[in-house]
Write a protein that holds these residues in place. Structure first.
Motif, PDB file in Angstrom:
ATOM      1  N   ALA A 185       0.835  -1.206   0.000  1.00 39.92           N
ATOM      2  CA  ALA A 185       0.000   0.000   0.000  1.00 39.92           C
ATOM      3  C   ALA A 185       0.870   1.256   0.000  1.00 39.92           C
ATOM      4  O   ALA A 185       0.580   2.239  -0.687  1.00 39.92           O
ATOM      5  CB  ALA A 185      -0.926   0.003   1.224  1.00 39.92           C
ATOM      6  N   HIS A 186       1.963   1.200   0.762  1.00 36.99           N
ATOM      7  CA  HIS A 186       2.897   2.329   0.845  1.00 36.99           C
ATOM      8  C   HIS A 186       3.509   2.624  -0.538  1.00 36.99           C
ATOM      9  O   HIS A 186       3.449   3.749  -1.038  1.00 36.99           O
ATOM     10  CB  HIS A 186       3.991   1.993   1.868  1.00 36.99           C
ATOM     11  CG  HIS A 186       5.005   3.076   2.058  1.00 36.99           C
ATOM     12  ND1 HIS A 186       5.044   3.854   3.191  1.00 36.99           N
ATOM     13  CD2 HIS A 186       6.009   3.513   1.269  1.00 36.99           C
ATOM     14  CE1 HIS A 186       6.032   4.737   3.086  1.00 36.99           C
ATOM     15  NE2 HIS A 186       6.639   4.547   1.925  1.00 36.99           N
ATOM     16  N   GLU A 187       4.061   1.583  -1.137  1.00 34.95           N
ATOM     17  CA  GLU A 187       4.762   1.784  -2.418  1.00 34.95           C
ATOM     18  C   GLU A 187       3.781   2.135  -3.535  1.00 34.95           C
ATOM     19  O   GLU A 187       4.113   2.905  -4.443  1.00 34.95           O
ATOM     20  CB  GLU A 187       5.601   0.551  -2.786  1.00 34.95           C
ATOM     21  CG  GLU A 187       6.623   0.125  -1.722  1.00 34.95           C
ATOM     22  CD  GLU A 187       7.569   1.250  -1.291  1.00 34.95           C
ATOM     23  OE1 GLU A 187       7.787   2.193  -2.065  1.00 34.95           O
ATOM     24  OE2 GLU A 187       8.077   1.189  -0.154  1.00 34.95           O
TER      25      GLU A 187
ATOM     26  N   GLY B 225       1.215   3.938  -3.105  1.00 36.00           N
ATOM     27  CA  GLY B 225       0.996   5.375  -2.909  1.00 36.00           C
ATOM     28  C   GLY B 225       2.035   6.190  -3.663  1.00 36.00           C
ATOM     29  O   GLY B 225       1.708   7.154  -4.363  1.00 36.00           O
ATOM     30  N   HIS B 226       3.328   5.781  -3.552  1.00 36.82           N
ATOM     31  CA  HIS B 226       4.383   6.462  -4.323  1.00 36.82           C
ATOM     32  C   HIS B 226       4.087   6.366  -5.822  1.00 36.82           C
ATOM     33  O   HIS B 226       4.268   7.339  -6.566  1.00 36.82           O
ATOM     34  CB  HIS B 226       5.745   5.807  -4.049  1.00 36.82           C
ATOM     35  CG  HIS B 226       6.340   6.180  -2.726  1.00 36.82           C
ATOM     36  ND1 HIS B 226       6.557   7.475  -2.342  1.00 36.82           N
ATOM     37  CD2 HIS B 226       6.781   5.406  -1.698  1.00 36.82           C
ATOM     38  CE1 HIS B 226       7.104   7.498  -1.133  1.00 36.82           C
ATOM     39  NE2 HIS B 226       7.239   6.255  -0.716  1.00 36.82           N
ATOM     40  N   GLY B 227       3.644   5.172  -6.244  1.00 38.35           N
ATOM     41  CA  GLY B 227       3.363   4.950  -7.665  1.00 38.35           C
ATOM     42  C   GLY B 227       2.253   5.876  -8.165  1.00 38.35           C
ATOM     43  O   GLY B 227       2.382   6.496  -9.229  1.00 38.35           O
TER      44      GLY B 227
ATOM     45  N   ALA C 198       7.236  13.924   0.036  1.00 41.20           N
ATOM     46  CA  ALA C 198       7.371  12.711  -0.777  1.00 41.20           C
ATOM     47  C   ALA C 198       6.619  11.529  -0.176  1.00 41.20           C
ATOM     48  O   ALA C 198       6.230  10.613  -0.889  1.00 41.20           O
ATOM     49  CB  ALA C 198       8.843  12.361  -0.952  1.00 41.20           C
ATOM     50  N   GLU C 199       6.413  11.539   1.143  1.00 38.22           N
ATOM     51  CA  GLU C 199       5.771  10.390   1.776  1.00 38.22           C
ATOM     52  C   GLU C 199       4.269  10.580   1.983  1.00 38.22           C
ATOM     53  O   GLU C 199       3.611   9.748   2.610  1.00 38.22           O
ATOM     54  CB  GLU C 199       6.443  10.084   3.125  1.00 38.22           C
ATOM     55  CG  GLU C 199       7.899   9.649   3.020  1.00 38.22           C
ATOM     56  CD  GLU C 199       8.102   8.391   2.180  1.00 38.22           C
ATOM     57  OE1 GLU C 199       7.206   7.533   2.143  1.00 38.22           O
ATOM     58  OE2 GLU C 199       9.166   8.284   1.548  1.00 38.22           O
ATOM     59  N   THR C 200       3.722  11.683   1.478  1.00 32.25           N
ATOM     60  CA  THR C 200       2.305  11.965   1.733  1.00 32.25           C
ATOM     61  C   THR C 200       1.395  10.867   1.187  1.00 32.25           C
ATOM     62  O   THR C 200       0.586  10.285   1.917  1.00 32.25           O
ATOM     63  CB  THR C 200       1.911  13.330   1.128  1.00 32.25           C
ATOM     64  OG1 THR C 200       2.835  14.311   1.596  1.00 32.25           O
ATOM     65  CG2 THR C 200       0.510  13.735   1.554  1.00 32.25           C
ATOM     66  N   ALA C 201       1.532  10.567  -0.099  1.00 38.20           N
ATOM     67  CA  ALA C 201       0.634   9.584  -0.719  1.00 38.20           C
ATOM     68  C   ALA C 201       0.888   8.181  -0.175  1.00 38.20           C
ATOM     69  O   ALA C 201      -0.046   7.388  -0.001  1.00 38.20           O
ATOM     70  CB  ALA C 201       0.815   9.603  -2.232  1.00 38.20           C
ATOM     71  N   SER C 202       2.154   7.872   0.099  1.00 32.89           N
ATOM     72  CA  SER C 202       2.491   6.525   0.576  1.00 32.89           C
ATOM     73  C   SER C 202       1.951   6.285   1.987  1.00 32.89           C
ATOM     74  O   SER C 202       1.317   5.253   2.254  1.00 32.89           O
ATOM     75  CB  SER C 202       4.002   6.317   0.542  1.00 32.89           C
ATOM     76  OG  SER C 202       4.649   7.324   1.286  1.00 32.89           O
ATOM     77  N   VAL C 203       2.154   7.250   2.873  1.00 32.72           N
ATOM     78  CA  VAL C 203       1.665   7.088   4.246  1.00 32.72           C
ATOM     79  C   VAL C 203       0.136   7.147   4.271  1.00 32.72           C
ATOM     80  O   VAL C 203      -0.515   6.424   5.025  1.00 32.72           O
ATOM     81  CB  VAL C 203       2.288   8.155   5.183  1.00 32.72           C
ATOM     82  CG1 VAL C 203       1.650   8.115   6.565  1.00 32.72           C
ATOM     83  CG2 VAL C 203       3.791   7.941   5.293  1.00 32.72           C
TER      84      VAL C 203
HETATM   85 ZN   LIG Z   1       8.089   5.789   1.156  1.00 28.54          ZN
END
Ligand SMILES: [Zn+2]
Length: 221
Positions: free
Chosen positions: A5-7, A9-11, A32-37
């Motif tokens: 789910a985290h990765e 989000g980055h995608g 950078a971590e907004t969508a992943s988290v």
């Molecule tokens: Zn990340």
């Protein structure tokens, strides 16, 4: 599943921001971590909703809290160490290895409180963090990014589906605006101290839930 789910989000973030082009597609680390988290938090909530037995809920919650401690509180403790080292170096001059160790132990004991006994051998462990040497002043960004992402998620919890279009627009903006301007797109003011409380509140709720689950499972008196 949470890593996926985290990765993902980055995608999704990178995919939505692709019209920005190579120079502005990526975001600074602070965002950078907004969508992943965000994706991880949505998925974790769904996983937790499906588990009723407190003995099964507790390890899920404990695992999540370990991650929050490592990303938010531990990085802040490292930042305090780094700040103390640089401040003392400017005021006093070259520091000894022993002094590095003292400042490290102070900052880490301050975080751990009476929960963990920190022994003298731990005094050299500042030296295994490469950021202190190669990218000074960097570690705050982990805590900043995590709390920002959780606070954005807290807005989603409060607003529901009506939050989604603005959130997707913000992801699609990639790194084309400053963090403040990107925050404004989803109605958050990064300069407002109470904004950060939204992220900390989520962590506190996890802790309260973990303690209640541990008690109900007979793991905690
Ligand atoms: Zn990340």
């Amino acid at each position: 599943m949470l890593t996926l789910a985290h990765e993902l989000g980055h995608g999704i973030h990178a995919y939505l921001a692709r019209p920005q082009g190579i120079f502005q597609q990526g975001t600074p680390l602070t965002l950078a971590e907004t969508a992943s988290v965000f994706g991880e938090t949505v998925t974790f909530g769904r996983l937790l909703d499906g588990v009723d037995d407190p003995g099964d809920r507790f390890p899920l919650l404990a695992e999540n809290l370990e991650g929050q401690i490592a990303t938010v509180f531990r990085q802040i403790a490292m930042n305090r160490f780094e700040d103390a080292v640089h401040t003392e170096r400017r005021g006093v001059g070259e520091l000894s290895v022993e002094r590095f160790g003292e400042l490290w132990l102070d900052s880490q004991r301050h975080m751990l409180g009476d929960g963990v006994e920190v022994t003298e051998n731990y005094s050299t462990w500042w030296s295994y963090i490469p950021h202190f040497i190669h990218t000074p002043g960097y570690v705050y960004a982990y805590a900043y990014g995590q709390l920002l992402a959780l606070s954005v998620y807290a807005r989603y919890e409060a607003e529901g589906a009506s939050f989604v279009p603005a959130y997707l627009d913000m992801l699609a903006a990639g790194g084309s605006k400053s963090p403040q301007a990107l925050g404004r797109m989803v109605g958050v003011d990064l300069g407002d101290p109470t904004f950060w409380d939204g992220g900390l509140d989520i962590i506190e709720r996890l802790l309260v839930d973990a303690e209640a689950s541990a008690r109900a499972a007979g793991l905690l008196a």
